[in-house]
Design an enzyme around this catalytic site. Structure first.
Site, PDB file in Angstrom:
ATOM      1  CE  LYS A   1     -11.612  -2.211  -2.330  1.00  0.00           C
ATOM      2  NZ  LYS A   1     -11.153  -1.390  -3.475  1.00  0.00           N
TER       3      LYS A   1
ATOM      4  CB  THR B   1      -7.157  -1.895   0.562  1.00  0.00           C
ATOM      5  OG1 THR B   1      -6.962  -2.254  -0.802  1.00  0.00           O
ATOM      6  CG2 THR B   1      -6.047  -2.514   1.422  1.00  0.00           C
TER       7      THR B   1
ATOM      8  N   GLY C   1     -14.796  -2.087 -18.933  1.00  0.00           N
ATOM      9  CA  GLY C   1     -14.689  -2.943 -17.756  1.00  0.00           C
ATOM     10  C   GLY C   1     -15.929  -2.841 -16.884  1.00  0.00           C
TER      11      GLY C   1
ATOM     12  CG  ASN D   1     -16.821  -6.373 -18.770  1.00  0.00           C
ATOM     13  OD1 ASN D   1     -15.660  -5.968 -18.682  1.00  0.00           O
ATOM     14  ND2 ASN D   1     -17.274  -7.376 -18.050  1.00  0.00           N
TER      15      ASN D   1
ATOM     16  NE  ARG E   1     -17.886  -9.255 -13.482  1.00  0.00           N
ATOM     17  CZ  ARG E   1     -16.704  -8.846 -13.019  1.00  0.00           C
ATOM     18  NH1 ARG E   1     -15.627  -8.926 -13.784  1.00  0.00           N
ATOM     19  NH2 ARG E   1     -16.583  -8.371 -11.801  1.00  0.00           N
TER      20      ARG E   1
ATOM     21  N   GLY F   1      -3.778   7.109 -14.009  1.00  0.00           N
ATOM     22  CA  GLY F   1      -4.562   6.627 -12.869  1.00  0.00           C
ATOM     23  C   GLY F   1      -4.033   7.023 -11.500  1.00  0.00           C
TER      24      GLY F   1
ATOM     25  CB  SER G   1      -0.904   0.010   1.234  1.00  0.00           C
ATOM     26  OG  SER G   1      -1.576   1.244   1.311  1.00  0.00           O
ATOM     27  NE  ARG G   2       3.504   2.313  -4.617  1.00  0.00           N
ATOM     28  CZ  ARG G   2       3.569   1.248  -5.398  1.00  0.00           C
ATOM     29  NH1 ARG G   2       2.463   0.671  -5.808  1.00  0.00           N
ATOM     30  NH2 ARG G   2       4.714   0.738  -5.738  1.00  0.00           N
TER      31      ARG G   2
ATOM     32  CB  THR H   1     -18.127 -11.070 -19.051  1.00  0.00           C
ATOM     33  OG1 THR H   1     -16.840 -11.689 -19.089  1.00  0.00           O
ATOM     34  CG2 THR H   1     -19.198 -12.086 -18.733  1.00  0.00           C
TER      35      THR H   1
ATOM     36  CG  ASP I   1     -11.929   4.081  -5.006  1.00  0.00           C
ATOM     37  OD1 ASP I   1     -10.914   4.639  -4.544  1.00  0.00           O
ATOM     38  OD2 ASP I   1     -12.107   2.852  -4.964  1.00  0.00           O
TER      39      ASP I   1
HETATM   40  P1  ATR Z   1     -11.807  -4.445 -10.247  1.00  0.00           P
HETATM   41  O1  ATR Z   1     -12.678  -4.765  -9.082  1.00  0.00           O
HETATM   42  O2  ATR Z   1     -10.441  -3.954  -9.871  1.00  0.00           O
HETATM   43  O3  ATR Z   1     -12.461  -3.541 -11.229  1.00  0.00           O
HETATM   44  P2  ATR Z   1     -12.333  -7.029 -11.499  1.00  0.00           P
HETATM   45  O4  ATR Z   1     -13.642  -7.153 -10.832  1.00  0.00           O
HETATM   46  O5  ATR Z   1     -11.421  -8.215 -11.492  1.00  0.00           O
HETATM   47  O6  ATR Z   1     -11.448  -5.847 -10.945  1.00  0.00           O
HETATM   48  O7  ATR Z   1     -12.568  -6.563 -13.006  1.00  0.00           O
HETATM   49  C1  ATR Z   1     -11.586  -6.610 -13.951  1.00  0.00           C
HETATM   50  C2  ATR Z   1     -12.155  -6.085 -15.258  1.00  0.00           C
HETATM   51  O8  ATR Z   1     -11.141  -6.228 -16.267  1.00  0.00           O
HETATM   52  C3  ATR Z   1     -13.370  -6.844 -15.755  1.00  0.00           C
HETATM   53  O9  ATR Z   1     -14.210  -5.962 -16.430  1.00  0.00           O
HETATM   54  C4  ATR Z   1     -12.733  -7.859 -16.722  1.00  0.00           C
HETATM   55  O10 ATR Z   1     -13.607  -8.310 -17.731  1.00  0.00           O
HETATM   56  P3  ATR Z   1     -14.570  -9.609 -17.460  1.00  0.00           P
HETATM   57  O11 ATR Z   1     -15.695  -9.112 -16.595  1.00  0.00           O
HETATM   58  O12 ATR Z   1     -15.010 -10.026 -18.792  1.00  0.00           O
HETATM   59  O13 ATR Z   1     -13.699 -10.621 -16.748  1.00  0.00           O
HETATM   60  C5  ATR Z   1     -11.672  -6.981 -17.348  1.00  0.00           C
HETATM   61  N1  ATR Z   1     -10.629  -7.748 -17.993  1.00  0.00           N
HETATM   62  C6  ATR Z   1      -9.650  -8.459 -17.384  1.00  0.00           C
HETATM   63  N2  ATR Z   1      -8.840  -9.021 -18.306  1.00  0.00           N
HETATM   64  C7  ATR Z   1      -9.315  -8.664 -19.527  1.00  0.00           C
HETATM   65  C8  ATR Z   1      -8.916  -8.904 -20.889  1.00  0.00           C
HETATM   66  N3  ATR Z   1      -7.838  -9.645 -21.153  1.00  0.00           N
HETATM   67  N4  ATR Z   1      -9.635  -8.341 -21.869  1.00  0.00           N
HETATM   68  C9  ATR Z   1     -10.697  -7.576 -21.608  1.00  0.00           C
HETATM   69  N5  ATR Z   1     -11.138  -7.298 -20.355  1.00  0.00           N
HETATM   70  C10 ATR Z   1     -10.453  -7.835 -19.331  1.00  0.00           C
END
Ligand code: ATR
Length: 280
Positions: free
Chosen positions: A69, A65, A130, A154, A159, A242, A18-19, A156, A105
């Site tokens: 959380k 963290t 994402g 995303n 999600r 970021g 952690s920073r 997926t 955040d």
């Molecule tokens: P956080 O809580 O930090 O946002 P997370 O819940 O693990 O982390 O989410 C990671 C995100 O990065 C998700 O949107 C994931 O997409 P999926 O929901 O499809 O898994 C996305 N992600 C991770 N690797 C990826 C990749 N190689 N290409 C595209 N999206 C990616």
């Protein structure tokens, strides 16, 4: 007496990377505040009793963290709407005998853009790449600034749809494959996927799809310039990294615990930048 000085913490498992101690330590010195901020490693099975006994331990509050959380949502006495809507607590503080929980955040994201790109929120169309926890905070930030068209893309899609269902009709869900058309009229695109983190040269989208003048932002800050930000900069687009979000989110807790609203200075940023890179 040292025992009466305000003490705050960041609590995680593990916590050594952690920073936050560096950030809050800088401000404590900067403002001449006699207090402390320390990292504490608490295993999940001990977290509830840790959080319920803050006062007895002499803490005024702290940051949470991974992996605590979400667990904190059910433990604090009062939830700020930011925490209940984002679904995670990253800042807690004691007030009048009650333990409050918020998520800073969203504030960090918006305040960083306010500082680096004033007027960033004039366009009310945003694209978020994402659909994880970070995306929830960014959706909340954009909604708090009146964005009316928030497009969550995303890998997926289900999600992304879960987020659209949770945050209401200003949020829509899409596939990353549709980014080109969805970026065409957006004022802002935020990478909230883990793509581009250190050791990953990948890009969440084809950079040729970035529309001219779109502000490109990333929540990843190691490396500071992700492949997406580099591609955007090469095209002459405005970019925001970021790290600023991390620095600005910390201001909310510091103000609650120590009573001073701290400023994110270039000096602080340089201090943390110097510390980035792999830690042993
Ligand atoms: P956080 O809580 O930090 O946002 P997370 O819940 O693990 O982390 O989410 C990671 C995100 O990065 C998700 O949107 C994931 O997409 P999926 O929901 O499809 O898994 C996305 N992600 C991770 N690797 C990826 C990749 N190689 N290409 C595209 N999206 C990616």
């Amino acid at each position: 007496m040292a025992e009466n000085l305000p003490r705050a913490f960041v609590c995680g498992h593990p916590i050594k990377h952690s920073r936050s101690p560096m950030i809050h330590g800088y401000w404590l010195t900067q403002y001449g505040i006699e207090g402390s901020y320390q990292a504490v490693d608490i295993a999940p099975e001990d977290f509830s009793s840790f959080l319920k006994t803050l006062r007895a331990q002499g803490f005024v509050g702290g940051n949470l963290t991974i992996p605590h959380k979400e667990a904190a949502l059910k433990i604090v006495d009062r939830l700020d709407p930011s925490a209940s809507e984002i679904g995670a607590v990253n800042t807690v503080w004691l007030r009048d005998g009650l333990l409050w929980g918020a998520n800073s955040d969203y504030h960090g994201f918006a305040a960083n853009l306010d500082q680096c790109q004033p007027g960033w929120d004039k366009s009310k169309i945003g694209v978020i790449l994402g659909a994880g926890g970070a995306s929830r905070a960014i959706i909340y930030a954009l909604q708090s600034r009146g964005f009316t068209d928030i497009r969550v893309l995303n890998r997926t899609v289900s999600r992304a749809q879960d987020l659209a269902d949770a945050f209401g009709p200003t949020v829509s869900a899409h596939s990353l494959a549709d980014a080109k058309v969805l970026l065409a009229d957006a004022g802002l695109v935020v990478n909230a996927t883990s793509v581009g983190m250190q050791g990953d040269e990948g890009l969440p989208i084809d950079p040729d799809w970035l529309a001219p003048e779109t502000l490109v932002s990333d929540i990843v800050y190691v490396p500071l310039e992700t492949p997406l930000l580099a591609a955007a900069r090469q095209r002459g687009l405005p970019t925001v990294d970021g790290l600023g979000m991390l620095l600005h989110q910390a201001t909310l807790g510091f103000e609650r615990w120590f009573g001073v609203q701290p400023v994110v200075t270039e000096e602080l940023r340089a201090l943390v930048v110097a510390d980035l890179g792999p830690k042993p």
